[in-house]
Scaffold this active site. Structure first.
Site, mmCIF file in Angstrom:
data_model
loop_
_atom_site.group_PDB
_atom_site.id
_atom_site.type_symbol
_atom_site.label_atom_id
_atom_site.label_comp_id
_atom_site.label_asym_id
_atom_site.label_seq_id
_atom_site.Cartn_x
_atom_site.Cartn_y
_atom_site.Cartn_z
ATOM 1 N N SER A 30 0.842 -1.196 0.000
ATOM 2 C CA SER A 30 0.000 0.000 0.000
ATOM 3 C C SER A 30 0.884 1.256 0.000
ATOM 4 O O SER A 30 1.719 1.415 -0.895
ATOM 5 C CB SER A 30 -0.967 -0.046 1.191
ATOM 6 O OG SER A 30 -2.021 0.866 1.025
ATOM 7 N N ASP A 82 -8.564 -4.608 -6.101
ATOM 8 C CA ASP A 82 -8.083 -3.858 -4.936
ATOM 9 C C ASP A 82 -8.915 -2.593 -4.747
ATOM 10 O O ASP A 82 -9.002 -1.760 -5.646
ATOM 11 C CB ASP A 82 -6.612 -3.489 -5.129
ATOM 12 C CG ASP A 82 -5.940 -3.066 -3.835
ATOM 13 O OD1 ASP A 82 -6.520 -2.231 -3.106
ATOM 14 O OD2 ASP A 82 -4.839 -3.558 -3.553
ATOM 15 N N HIS A 138 -7.318 -6.014 -0.742
ATOM 16 C CA HIS A 138 -6.198 -5.079 -0.753
ATOM 17 C C HIS A 138 -4.898 -5.848 -0.646
ATOM 18 O O HIS A 138 -4.539 -6.369 0.420
ATOM 19 C CB HIS A 138 -6.338 -4.099 0.408
ATOM 20 C CG HIS A 138 -5.356 -2.970 0.379
ATOM 21 N ND1 HIS A 138 -5.001 -2.308 -0.757
ATOM 22 C CD2 HIS A 138 -4.654 -2.380 1.392
ATOM 23 C CE1 HIS A 138 -4.127 -1.350 -0.466
ATOM 24 N NE2 HIS A 138 -3.900 -1.385 0.833
#
Length: 513
Positions: free
Chosen positions: A233, A452, A482
């Protein structure tokens, strides 16, 4: 105020911060499992004072915290000293908390450094609970993570009290009247003022660039000639910035759940509106609902909550529109959370907001006693120093129709957040978008997941393109949630493991379905 622009990494959002420790030297229990660090590498970071470059880390047993016991096994913690201000490396220093578990086998490659996202997530707390996911890598790598500057045990910032945080949950994040707009902006300014008071001079030195420079010092002190890194991320943005600053030091680098480096503030918000709506549509289809009709039903629920919050089983607390949206967001981070979302939405339609509130509390790191975590505090301090854009209410209002068209559920919240997140921030931001070009770097494996929600798939291709020709290599997973590694795809896991363990770079554009 909830932050709805760069929702945190799955690891933090799913409240998996289960083990904590504090680093530092101690006269007690200096055991490192019989294996001490080999000392700094021969590849020293430039411009670092000798005292910092030659420091040796004192690995000791990790300490428990009020929130979590010390991790089991051979985890050890230490403190790294780094310059407060990298433009004045001979000046004041700060302490950075690290955690490590040494490679279990004899054929060690080096350290594998992890950043789990946010920004603001604690690597010291997260690393032990993530070890099972990366157990195939542990035999040949020391698993290492840290709390970046301004986070948790590394000079962590708390911008307001728990009581003030709970009170702010009543602020309308999609204001409909001038009075609500004023309250929204006043809350934002109050948060910024609290951060400035708490952080002091650190406020100007917690940027992603500062942390990337900390990483290179860390690499050297850990004894590694190359940086082997796994970023998730926001950790992908950090990894891209590191590669740009230190291309010759790039070793084997994985970027999973990729932040689009070419998106500005409005672009990030629109990307997330599209990503979360896409994930919500997939969820609705899985339950047999038409996505358009299902989204309209949820949007109607949120509108009703804006006018009249729902009662909950939590004494004195009601489910507001913003808390409900946060509760919807959390289970979209992983397909395994979808049944909980179904149950919570059904309960809310029947007049009980308890389940959505519990999901929101999980995302907001609120425990049953009313204590909140500080991930979002650190996240805001870091992101507002990175980003120099400060959209106004007028800017937001012009784009709201576009955001609401992209997502009838998330669009308005994400649009308004662009105006509130860094409103009246006491420190100027540094750039519009981060620089991640890394000519001459070794191949960087960029992993994108088509489902995602928080970092939509399109960011993976953009990151690879900006890293540059022969550097960015894209691996695609047609999945949900994710992040891709460790999420159920043998194809993804095998490709990542082959790269990290053997140096085998997959063909650019490889698709795992």
């Amino acid at each position: 105020m909830a932050h709805l622009v760069r929702w945190t990494a799955l690891t933090a959002a799913a409240a998996l911060l289960t083990a904590g420790c504090s680093g530092g030297s101690s006269d007690e229990d200096k055991d490192d499992g019989g294996r001490s660090s080999a000392g700094p590498s021969a590849v020293a970071p430039s411009g670092v004072p000798q005292a910092l470059a030659s420091q040796r880390l004192d690995w000791t047993r990790c300490k428990g915290t009020d929130d979590a016991p010390a991790p089991d096994g051979d985890w050890r913690c230490a403190t790294l000293k780094a310059p407060l201000d990298w433009s004045d490396p001979d000046g004041e220093t700060i302490d950075l908390a690290l955690i490590r578990s040494r490679a279990s086998g004899d054929d060690r490659i080096g350290s594998l450094l992890f950043n789990f996202g946010g920004p603001g997530g604690s690597g010291v707390s997260m690393m032990p609970s993530y070890a099972d996911t990366v157990s195939s890598l542990h035999e040949r790598y020391d698993l290492v993570s840290w709390d970046p500057r301004g986070v948790a045990a590394s000079e962590g910032v708390r911008c307001r009290t728990d009581e003030a945080t709970e009170a702010a949950e009543s602020v309308d994040s999609t204001p409909d009247t001038p009075a609500e707009e004023q309250a929204y902006l006043e809350d934002a300014a109050d948060f910024g003022a609290g951060c400035e008071k708490a952080a002091g001079k650190l406020m100007e030195h917690v940027s992603t660039t500062d942390t990337a420079r900390d990483m290179d010092l860390m690499r050297h002190v850990l004894g590694d000639a190359k940086m082997h890194y796994f970023g998730i991320s926001y950790g992908t943005e950090l990894g891209g910035v590191y590669a740009h600053l230190f291309p010759k030091h790039v070793g084997r680098v994985i970027l999973d759940a990729v932040v689009d480096p070419g998106a500005d503030t409005m672009g990030h918000a629109e990307n997330q509106a599209r990503g979360f709506q896409r994930a919500l549509d997939d969820y609705l289809e899985s339950t047999g609902q038409d996505p358009a009709q299902g989204s309209r039903k949820i949007a109607d629920l949120l509108e009703r909550l804006d006018a009249e919050p729902l009662p909950t089983s939590s004494p004195g607390r009601k489910l507001t529109q913003t808390l409900a949206l946060t509760g919807i967001v959390l289970p979209l981070y992983s397909e395994s959370g979808w049944p909980a979302l179904t149950s919570a939405l059904e309960a809310a339609e029947e007049g009980d907001g308890s389940e959505l509130l519990a999901l929101a509390d999980g995302y907001n790191e609120r425990d049953p006693s009313g204590r909140y975590g500080t991930t979002t505090h650190s996240q805001r301090v870091i992101s507002c120093l990175d980003d120099k854009q400060r959209p106004t209410v007028e800017d937001t209002k012009k784009l709201l129709p576009r955001f609401e068209k992209v997502s009838p559920v998330f669009g308005a919240f994400l649009g308004w957040d662009t105006a509130g997140w860094c409103h009246d921030w006491p420190v100027a931001g540094q750039h519009d978008t981060p620089e991640v070009s890394a000519p001459g770097a070794a191949p960087v494996l960029v992993v994108g997941n088509t489902g995602d929600p928080a970092t939509p798939y399109e960011g993976a291709r953009r990151m690879a393109d900006e890293l540059g020709k022969d550097v960015g290599v894209v691996l695609t997973w047609k999945g949900e949630g994710h992040g891709a590694y460790g999420s159920g795809s043998d194809c993804v896991d095998s490709a990542v493991d082959a790269y990290l363990l053997k140096g085998t770079v997959p063909k650019d554009g490889k698709v795992c379905s």
